[in-house]
Design a protein around this motif. Structure first.
Motif, mmCIF file in Angstrom:
data_model
loop_
_atom_site.group_PDB
_atom_site.id
_atom_site.type_symbol
_atom_site.label_atom_id
_atom_site.label_comp_id
_atom_site.label_asym_id
_atom_site.label_seq_id
_atom_site.Cartn_x
_atom_site.Cartn_y
_atom_site.Cartn_z
ATOM 1 N N GLY A 34 0.810 -1.218 0.000
ATOM 2 C CA GLY A 34 0.000 0.000 0.000
ATOM 3 C C GLY A 34 0.842 1.266 0.000
ATOM 4 N N LEU A 35 2.115 1.135 0.392
ATOM 5 C CA LEU A 35 2.979 2.317 0.507
ATOM 6 C C LEU A 35 3.788 2.598 -0.747
ATOM 7 N N THR A 36 3.935 1.582 -1.608
ATOM 8 C CA THR A 36 4.712 1.769 -2.836
ATOM 9 C C THR A 36 4.114 0.938 -3.958
ATOM 10 N N SER A 37 4.291 1.409 -5.182
ATOM 11 C CA SER A 37 3.870 0.584 -6.321
ATOM 12 C C SER A 37 5.095 -0.085 -6.938
ATOM 13 N N ARG A 38 6.250 0.070 -6.294
ATOM 14 C CA ARG A 38 7.497 -0.446 -6.869
ATOM 15 C C ARG A 38 7.874 -1.782 -6.222
ATOM 16 N N PRO A 39 8.883 -2.457 -6.776
ATOM 17 C CA PRO A 39 9.246 -3.781 -6.238
ATOM 18 C C PRO A 39 9.770 -3.728 -4.814
ATOM 19 N N PHE A 40 9.467 -4.774 -4.066
ATOM 20 C CA PHE A 40 10.075 -4.959 -2.745
ATOM 21 C C PHE A 40 10.315 -6.444 -2.507
ATOM 22 N N ALA A 41 11.097 -6.743 -1.482
ATOM 23 C CA ALA A 41 11.480 -8.135 -1.204
ATOM 24 C C ALA A 41 11.124 -8.484 0.236
ATOM 25 N N VAL A 42 11.174 -9.778 0.537
ATOM 26 C CA VAL A 42 10.988 -10.240 1.922
ATOM 27 C C VAL A 42 12.212 -11.075 2.304
ATOM 28 N N ASN A 43 12.717 -10.815 3.502
ATOM 29 C CA ASN A 43 13.883 -11.525 4.020
ATOM 30 C C ASN A 43 13.421 -12.603 4.997
ATOM 31 N N ILE A 44 13.853 -13.848 4.742
ATOM 32 C CA ILE A 44 13.426 -14.962 5.600
ATOM 33 C C ILE A 44 14.649 -15.781 6.011
ATOM 34 N N PRO A 45 14.935 -15.861 7.309
ATOM 35 C CA PRO A 45 16.072 -16.696 7.718
ATOM 36 C C PRO A 45 15.776 -18.173 7.476
ATOM 37 N N VAL A 46 16.830 -18.927 7.205
ATOM 38 C CA VAL A 46 16.674 -20.375 7.070
ATOM 39 C C VAL A 46 16.596 -20.966 8.473
ATOM 40 N N ALA A 86 21.253 -16.937 6.822
ATOM 41 C CA ALA A 86 21.556 -17.650 8.065
ATOM 42 C C ALA A 86 21.479 -19.172 7.997
ATOM 43 N N GLY A 87 21.632 -19.767 6.841
ATOM 44 C CA GLY A 87 21.636 -21.232 6.786
ATOM 45 C C GLY A 87 21.726 -21.704 5.344
ATOM 46 N N ASP A 88 21.606 -23.022 5.151
ATOM 47 C CA ASP A 88 21.671 -23.593 3.800
ATOM 48 C C ASP A 88 20.312 -23.416 3.115
ATOM 49 N N PRO A 89 20.266 -22.698 2.003
ATOM 50 C CA PRO A 89 18.978 -22.406 1.363
ATOM 51 C C PRO A 89 18.460 -23.534 0.468
ATOM 52 N N GLY A 90 19.260 -24.625 0.346
ATOM 53 C CA GLY A 90 18.982 -25.657 -0.657
ATOM 54 C C GLY A 90 17.558 -26.175 -0.660
ATOM 55 N N ALA A 91 16.976 -26.374 0.530
ATOM 56 C CA ALA A 91 15.646 -27.000 0.611
ATOM 57 C C ALA A 91 14.557 -26.089 0.072
ATOM 58 N N TYR A 92 14.873 -24.814 -0.162
ATOM 59 C CA TYR A 92 13.826 -23.856 -0.543
ATOM 60 C C TYR A 92 13.987 -23.318 -1.971
ATOM 61 N N VAL A 93 15.082 -23.711 -2.635
ATOM 62 C CA VAL A 93 15.359 -23.157 -3.972
ATOM 63 C C VAL A 93 14.219 -23.490 -4.942
ATOM 64 N N ALA A 94 13.805 -24.756 -4.959
ATOM 65 C CA ALA A 94 12.823 -25.196 -5.957
ATOM 66 C C ALA A 94 11.481 -24.498 -5.756
ATOM 67 N N VAL A 95 11.025 -24.419 -4.507
ATOM 68 C CA VAL A 95 9.697 -23.843 -4.266
ATOM 69 C C VAL A 95 9.710 -22.325 -4.562
ATOM 70 N N ILE A 96 10.832 -21.675 -4.308
ATOM 71 C CA ILE A 96 10.928 -20.236 -4.613
ATOM 72 C C ILE A 96 10.918 -20.043 -6.130
ATOM 73 N N LYS A 97 11.639 -20.889 -6.841
ATOM 74 C CA LYS A 97 11.654 -20.815 -8.311
ATOM 75 C C LYS A 97 10.276 -21.130 -8.891
#
Ligand code: FMN
Length: 313
Positions: A34-46, A86-97
């Motif tokens: 609601g505050l921007t119409s431009r791209p933003f990201a979300v940071n999630i620790p492993v 903060a950790g190995d991202p391997g388990a989440y690569v496929a679902v993010i893609k």
């Protein structure tokens, strides 16, 4: 940050994995959209607690992102990147893609960068040990880590840790990075409307050498040396550990962030805090930083042939 031309990034709630945390993240995503119409990201620790990745808080928070994008096409067009840390991202690569998001992963060493690239992440954020917040057990500084990582991987690299202005951005580009990621600088900015003003004040008052590392939640964190960091050492010496220690640290961080007690509370901040002298306005600062970097690079291009000609003559 996004409105100013950067990639604003939401961090994950500390209520890890709980329904409260998921609700908090969803509300923050909707508010941000609601505050921007431009791209933003979300940071999630492993989640490094050895859980089944399907049951981890990382997965819970990713699902929140996927649901927010599915519910609203505007959010889907803006929320285009996930930063894992903060950790190995391997388990989440496929679902993010599979969900068509750009996957950035934060690392503190060349070895971790190569591993993350092999796992299939799209972008490496290489952060030197001078960074604020969770830093690395084996400290490698940004000026060393930058060229090491850009040489070692083929995916785009964003450098992080210790950056404060266009000079740093120019240097990062010289190291082969595509850009910089900054945290501490923007705590002392008009974008920080959530934390007590004393927090930014403590950063502005800090001098070179006033930072220290102490045990955080995933490893060492960097913050300002104060009574709070001394107290942490004392309670740990006295045997406080496990969940009680975890709660103590969260409360000490809240004390600084929410109550403005930067003496007794823990003030997480990077080494660059010692160089900050003013609260900046993000809408002006970010484009100026880019202009400054371009100017520096153009000036260098003009200066270097002269230096070369002089030394040759
Ligand atoms: C107070 C504070 C909180 C932070 N929280 C997170 C976090 O939740 N997740 C994360 O990946 N990085 C976190 N960071 C690190 C930043 O994302 C960034 O990598 C770092 O601040 C860059 O170094 P700099 O502080 O020298 O700019 C935090 C940094 C600070 C100062």
């Amino acid at each position: 940050m996004s409105e100013a031309g950067g990639l604003g990034t939401l961090s994950s709630p500390t209520a890890s994995g709980a329904a409260d945390g998921a609700r908090e993240l969803r509300a923050a995503i909707d508010e941000c959209a609601g505050l921007t119409s431009r791209p933003f990201a979300v940071n999630i620790p492993v989640d490094d607690r050895g859980h089944d990745p399907a049951q981890s808080f990382t997965r819970t928070f990713l699902e929140v992102v996927f649901q927010a994008r599915a519910a609203d096409s505007a959010v889907a067009s803006q929320l285009r990147a996930i930063t894992t840390a903060a950790g190995d991202p391997g388990a989440y690569v496929a679902v993010i893609k599979d969900n068509e998001l750009v996957h950035q992963h934060k690392v503190g060493s060349t070895r971790q960068a190569c591993k993350a690239e092999a796992r299939g992440v799209d972008v490496i954020i290489a952060s030197g040990a001078e960074m604020g917040g969770h830093t690395h057990a084996r400290p490698v500084h940004t000026v060393v880590l930058g060229p090491n990582v850009t040489e070692a991987v083929d995916v785009p690299v964003v450098l992080s840790g210790g950056f404060r202005d266009g000079r740093g951005l120019a240097a990062a580009l010289c190291f082969g990075a595509e850009g910089v990621a900054m945290g501490t600088r923007f705590i002392a900015s008009d974008a920080n409307t959530e934390w007590h003003p004393n927090y930014a004040r403590a950063l502005l008052d800090a001098q070179e050498g006033d930072d220290i590392t102490y045990p955080g939640f995933f490893g060492p964190v960097r913050g300002l040396r104060n009574h709070g960091s001394d107290l942490l050492a004392t309670v740990m010496n006295d045997g406080l550990a496990g969940a009680s220690l975890h709660e103590w640290k969260l409360a000490a961080m809240r004390k600084a962030q929410a109550e403005g007690d930067t003496v007794q509370g823990l003030v997480l901040a990077g080494q660059v805090a010692g160089a900050l002298t003013e609260i900046v306005t993000v809408a002006e600062f970010v484009p100026q930083m880019t202009r400054d970097a371009l100017q520096i690079l153009a000036d260098l291009a003009r200066r270097l042939p002269v230096a070369h000609a002089t030394s040759a003559s």
